[in-house]
Scaffold this active site. Sequence first.
Site, PDB file in Angstrom:
ATOM      1  N   ARG A   1      -9.228   8.406  12.000  1.00  0.00           N
ATOM      2  CA  ARG A   1      -8.017   9.119  11.589  1.00  0.00           C
ATOM      3  C   ARG A   1      -8.391  10.452  10.955  1.00  0.00           C
ATOM      4  NH1 ARG A   1      -4.570   4.860   8.045  1.00  0.00           N
ATOM      5  NH2 ARG A   1      -3.380   3.944   9.716  1.00  0.00           N
TER       6      ARG A   1
ATOM      7  N   ALA B   1       7.794   6.143  -6.529  1.00  0.00           N
ATOM      8  CA  ALA B   1       7.169   7.332  -5.936  1.00  0.00           C
ATOM      9  C   ALA B   1       7.445   7.370  -4.448  1.00  0.00           C
ATOM     10  CB  ALA B   1       5.648   7.290  -6.160  1.00  0.00           C
TER      11      ALA B   1
ATOM     12  N   TYR C   1       0.293  14.542  -2.262  1.00  0.00           N
ATOM     13  CA  TYR C   1       0.541  13.292  -2.999  1.00  0.00           C
ATOM     14  C   TYR C   1      -0.473  13.144  -4.147  1.00  0.00           C
ATOM     15  CZ  TYR C   1       0.128   8.169  -3.663  1.00  0.00           C
ATOM     16  OH  TYR C   1       0.021   6.896  -4.189  1.00  0.00           O
TER      17      TYR C   1
ATOM     18  N   PHE D   1       6.704  -3.026  -3.418  1.00  0.00           N
ATOM     19  CA  PHE D   1       5.610  -3.994  -3.238  1.00  0.00           C
ATOM     20  C   PHE D   1       4.928  -4.319  -4.582  1.00  0.00           C
ATOM     21  CE2 PHE D   1       0.846  -3.577  -2.289  1.00  0.00           C
ATOM     22  CZ  PHE D   1       0.628  -4.938  -2.330  1.00  0.00           C
TER      23      PHE D   1
ATOM     24  N   LEU E   1      15.849   2.004  -3.863  1.00  0.00           N
ATOM     25  CA  LEU E   1      15.755   1.173  -2.646  1.00  0.00           C
ATOM     26  C   LEU E   1      15.393   1.991  -1.399  1.00  0.00           C
ATOM     27  CD1 LEU E   1      18.727  -1.326  -3.262  1.00  0.00           C
ATOM     28  CD2 LEU E   1      16.313  -1.595  -3.837  1.00  0.00           C
TER      29      LEU E   1
HETATM   30  P1  NAD Z   1       6.500   0.900  -2.523  1.00  0.00           P
HETATM   31  O1  NAD Z   1       7.024   1.927  -1.590  1.00  0.00           O
HETATM   32  O2  NAD Z   1       6.605  -0.525  -2.113  1.00  0.00           O
HETATM   33  O3  NAD Z   1       7.155   1.067  -3.952  1.00  0.00           O
HETATM   34  C1  NAD Z   1       7.749   2.258  -4.420  1.00  0.00           C
HETATM   35  C2  NAD Z   1       9.115   1.896  -4.993  1.00  0.00           C
HETATM   36  O4  NAD Z   1       9.695   3.059  -5.586  1.00  0.00           O
HETATM   37  C3  NAD Z   1      10.104   1.404  -3.925  1.00  0.00           C
HETATM   38  O5  NAD Z   1      10.763   0.254  -4.385  1.00  0.00           O
HETATM   39  C4  NAD Z   1      11.051   2.573  -3.750  1.00  0.00           C
HETATM   40  O6  NAD Z   1      12.346   2.169  -3.323  1.00  0.00           O
HETATM   41  C5  NAD Z   1      11.050   3.188  -5.137  1.00  0.00           C
HETATM   42  N1  NAD Z   1      11.381   4.618  -5.176  1.00  0.00           N
HETATM   43  C6  NAD Z   1      10.869   5.589  -4.390  1.00  0.00           C
HETATM   44  N2  NAD Z   1      11.397   6.788  -4.725  1.00  0.00           N
HETATM   45  C7  NAD Z   1      12.244   6.543  -5.762  1.00  0.00           C
HETATM   46  C8  NAD Z   1      13.082   7.382  -6.541  1.00  0.00           C
HETATM   47  N3  NAD Z   1      13.147   8.706  -6.322  1.00  0.00           N
HETATM   48  N4  NAD Z   1      13.826   6.812  -7.515  1.00  0.00           N
HETATM   49  C9  NAD Z   1      13.781   5.484  -7.742  1.00  0.00           C
HETATM   50  N5  NAD Z   1      13.005   4.637  -7.029  1.00  0.00           N
HETATM   51  C10 NAD Z   1      12.230   5.170  -6.050  1.00  0.00           C
HETATM   52  O7  NAD Z   1       4.969   1.288  -2.792  1.00  0.00           O
HETATM   53  P2  NAD Z   1       3.841   0.564  -3.660  1.00  0.00           P
HETATM   54  O8  NAD Z   1       2.660   0.447  -2.786  1.00  0.00           O
HETATM   55  O9  NAD Z   1       4.370  -0.632  -4.345  1.00  0.00           O
HETATM   56  O10 NAD Z   1       3.524   1.717  -4.730  1.00  0.00           O
HETATM   57  C11 NAD Z   1       3.858   1.617  -6.091  1.00  0.00           C
HETATM   58  C12 NAD Z   1       3.137   2.724  -6.855  1.00  0.00           C
HETATM   59  O11 NAD Z   1       1.738   2.550  -6.759  1.00  0.00           O
HETATM   60  C13 NAD Z   1       3.433   4.145  -6.352  1.00  0.00           C
HETATM   61  O12 NAD Z   1       3.556   4.995  -7.465  1.00  0.00           O
HETATM   62  C14 NAD Z   1       2.190   4.478  -5.543  1.00  0.00           C
HETATM   63  O13 NAD Z   1       1.992   5.882  -5.510  1.00  0.00           O
HETATM   64  C15 NAD Z   1       1.118   3.756  -6.337  1.00  0.00           C
HETATM   65  N6  NAD Z   1      -0.075   3.452  -5.530  1.00  0.00           N
HETATM   66  C16 NAD Z   1      -0.055   2.466  -4.594  1.00  0.00           C
HETATM   67  C17 NAD Z   1      -1.231   2.167  -3.878  1.00  0.00           C
HETATM   68  C18 NAD Z   1      -1.308   1.041  -2.868  1.00  0.00           C
HETATM   69  O14 NAD Z   1      -2.425   0.701  -2.447  1.00  0.00           O
HETATM   70  N7  NAD Z   1      -0.200   0.431  -2.477  1.00  0.00           N
HETATM   71  C19 NAD Z   1      -2.407   2.916  -4.107  1.00  0.00           C
HETATM   72  C20 NAD Z   1      -2.365   3.935  -5.046  1.00  0.00           C
HETATM   73  C21 NAD Z   1      -1.215   4.175  -5.786  1.00  0.00           C
HETATM   74  C1  UD2 Z   2      -5.083   4.918   0.885  1.00  0.00           C
HETATM   75  C2  UD2 Z   2      -3.589   4.863   0.577  1.00  0.00           C
HETATM   76  C3  UD2 Z   2      -2.986   6.219   0.733  1.00  0.00           C
HETATM   77  C4  UD2 Z   2      -3.742   7.257  -0.085  1.00  0.00           C
HETATM   78  C5  UD2 Z   2      -5.218   7.231   0.331  1.00  0.00           C
HETATM   79  C6  UD2 Z   2      -6.024   8.177  -0.554  1.00  0.00           C
HETATM   80  C7  UD2 Z   2      -2.695   2.681   1.145  1.00  0.00           C
HETATM   81  C8  UD2 Z   2      -1.903   1.871   2.128  1.00  0.00           C
HETATM   82  N1  UD2 Z   2      -2.919   3.975   1.494  1.00  0.00           N
HETATM   83  O1  UD2 Z   2      -5.272   5.224   2.270  1.00  0.00           O
HETATM   84  O2  UD2 Z   2      -1.649   6.167   0.283  1.00  0.00           O
HETATM   85  O3  UD2 Z   2      -3.617   6.965  -1.465  1.00  0.00           O
HETATM   86  O4  UD2 Z   2      -5.749   5.909   0.144  1.00  0.00           O
HETATM   87  O5  UD2 Z   2      -7.326   8.204  -0.145  1.00  0.00           O
HETATM   88  O6  UD2 Z   2      -3.081   2.213   0.103  1.00  0.00           O
HETATM   89  N2  UD2 Z   2      -7.428   1.389   9.422  1.00  0.00           N
HETATM   90  C9  UD2 Z   2      -7.819   0.835  10.630  1.00  0.00           C
HETATM   91  N3  UD2 Z   2      -6.863   0.229  11.397  1.00  0.00           N
HETATM   92  C10 UD2 Z   2      -5.542   0.159  11.029  1.00  0.00           C
HETATM   93  C11 UD2 Z   2      -5.163   0.742   9.789  1.00  0.00           C
HETATM   94  C12 UD2 Z   2      -6.133   1.355   9.019  1.00  0.00           C
HETATM   95  O7  UD2 Z   2      -8.977   0.885  10.998  1.00  0.00           O
HETATM   96  O8  UD2 Z   2      -4.741  -0.421  11.774  1.00  0.00           O
HETATM   97  C13 UD2 Z   2      -8.468   2.006   8.579  1.00  0.00           C
HETATM   98  C14 UD2 Z   2      -8.128   3.415   8.145  1.00  0.00           C
HETATM   99  O9  UD2 Z   2      -8.517   4.347   9.111  1.00  0.00           O
HETATM  100  C15 UD2 Z   2      -8.936   3.511   6.844  1.00  0.00           C
HETATM  101  C16 UD2 Z   2      -8.905   2.081   6.296  1.00  0.00           C
HETATM  102  O10 UD2 Z   2      -8.543   1.248   7.380  1.00  0.00           O
HETATM  103  O11 UD2 Z   2     -10.264   3.870   7.129  1.00  0.00           O
HETATM  104  C17 UD2 Z   2      -7.917   1.893   5.169  1.00  0.00           C
HETATM  105  O12 UD2 Z   2      -6.663   2.408   5.610  1.00  0.00           O
HETATM  106  P1  UD2 Z   2      -5.326   2.337   4.705  1.00  0.00           P
HETATM  107  O13 UD2 Z   2      -4.288   3.088   5.446  1.00  0.00           O
HETATM  108  O14 UD2 Z   2      -5.051   0.922   4.335  1.00  0.00           O
HETATM  109  O15 UD2 Z   2      -5.720   3.050   3.358  1.00  0.00           O
HETATM  110  P2  UD2 Z   2      -6.408   4.481   3.053  1.00  0.00           P
HETATM  111  O16 UD2 Z   2      -7.584   4.194   2.191  1.00  0.00           O
HETATM  112  O17 UD2 Z   2      -6.635   5.243   4.285  1.00  0.00           O
END
Ligand code: NAD
Ligand code: UD2
Length: 317
Positions: free
Chosen positions: A278, A80, A146, A12, A34
């Site tokens: 949750r 990750a 994590y 993403f 992937l």
């Molecule tokens: P995502 O799952 O879409 O992206 C992770 C990517 O890493 C995927 O394409 C997956 O195939 C790849 N991957 C996983 N394990 C692998 C491995 N062992 N070797 C090679 N590739 C691998 O998730 P995202 O939300 O895009 O997250 C990207 C980064 O941002 C992560 O490090 C995540 O911890 C961090 N992050 C995301 C959020 C959020 O809100 N989405 C919040 C905090 C941190």
């Molecule tokens: C985020 C990260 C998680 C971890 C965590 C650390 C994402 C998607 N998740 O979790 O990986 O890093 O922060 O604190 O970024 N909720 C609803 N209805 C739904 C889904 C969620 O009410 O259908 C609520 C949920 O209970 C929470 C809030 O929305 O209070 C945000 O939820 P989330 O899963 O998007 O992200 P979070 O902050 O729990």
Amino acid sequence: MTKSLVTGGAGFIGSHLVETCLAHGHEVIVLDNLSTGKKENLPAGQTGLQFVEGDITDRQILHQIAGAHPDIDYVFHLAALVSVPQAMAEPARAHAVNFDGTLLLMETFRGSALKKFIFASSSAVYGDTKTVPVPETAATQPVSTYGADKLMAEHYLRIYNDAFNLPFVACRFFNVFGERQDPSSPYSGVISIFFDRALACRNGEREPLVIYGDGQQTRDFIYVGDVANALVFLAESGAVRGTVFNLGYGKQTTVAELARKIMKLVGVDCDVEFQEPRAGDIRYSAADISQLHTTQFAFAYSLDQGLQLLWRCLKGM
Ligand code: NAD
Ligand code: UD2
């Protein structure tokens, strides 16, 4: 020409980052296994983009990439195992990717001419902090394996920076949202889930939008375009090194308010069901972004603009 390696580039956030790197004229190598990412997330037939299917825990692949490209300028490390429940269910497997994989990558580039190692950390390093908005200097007490792995990786990055001259920047992402975020798991980002529900409601399905708890919990939602811009900016800023940055807008939005915003955009009034909070849900979360403000970086979007962009994309699908 600038050359960047993006691990997790088919995911993403990674796929948006790849687009931003390409727009900045970087040559980009994506390393992704992937597991959650998709090749279709990447621009097809793009010159300057190379995709390597492989695992960050595979020493041989890392050495092959580093050997074939001794001129890599930036490593953006996003790969990750990102699911917190999965990292709690299988801590050793998560650790092997989230910490050991990161360490292998650092070790691969130790002694190289790398200009910067940019690490995707998480607000999860803080745990359930009472300090909101939370500055980078606040106590870190992760409540998940994590978060603990992300924090340990930050410590190692600082040591590699100081002892081995491997410059790094770590960004603690808050709640990132935007196009290509997968809504299919119950632990997907709440914005992707709410849009999914609102669209289903628009199509006449009666399944309610679920709010866990009273909906007054807050999050600092940041649009993925700004995350990608910030990562490239911080990579390219020569003066920035050895620093940890929070990456959010610094604003709190309640989950109930978010639901209202999304229903308004989609033009629906779905049934909203309140369920038990949750387990382990954090009550309030927001980034103190004073540290980011010490740089010249400026956000291009806001929560509302990001929601509109996402809605425009979903409408067109
Ligand atoms: P995502 O799952 O879409 O992206 C992770 C990517 O890493 C995927 O394409 C997956 O195939 C790849 N991957 C996983 N394990 C692998 C491995 N062992 N070797 C090679 N590739 C691998 O998730 P995202 O939300 O895009 O997250 C990207 C980064 O941002 C992560 O490090 C995540 O911890 C961090 N992050 C995301 C959020 C959020 O809100 N989405 C919040 C905090 C941190
Ligand atoms: C985020 C990260 C998680 C971890 C965590 C650390 C994402 C998607 N998740 O979790 O990986 O890093 O922060 O604190 O970024 N909720 C609803 N209805 C739904 C889904 C969620 O009410 O259908 C609520 C949920 O209970 C929470 C809030 O929305 O209070 C945000 O939820 P989330 O899963 O998007 O992200 P979070 O902050 O729990």
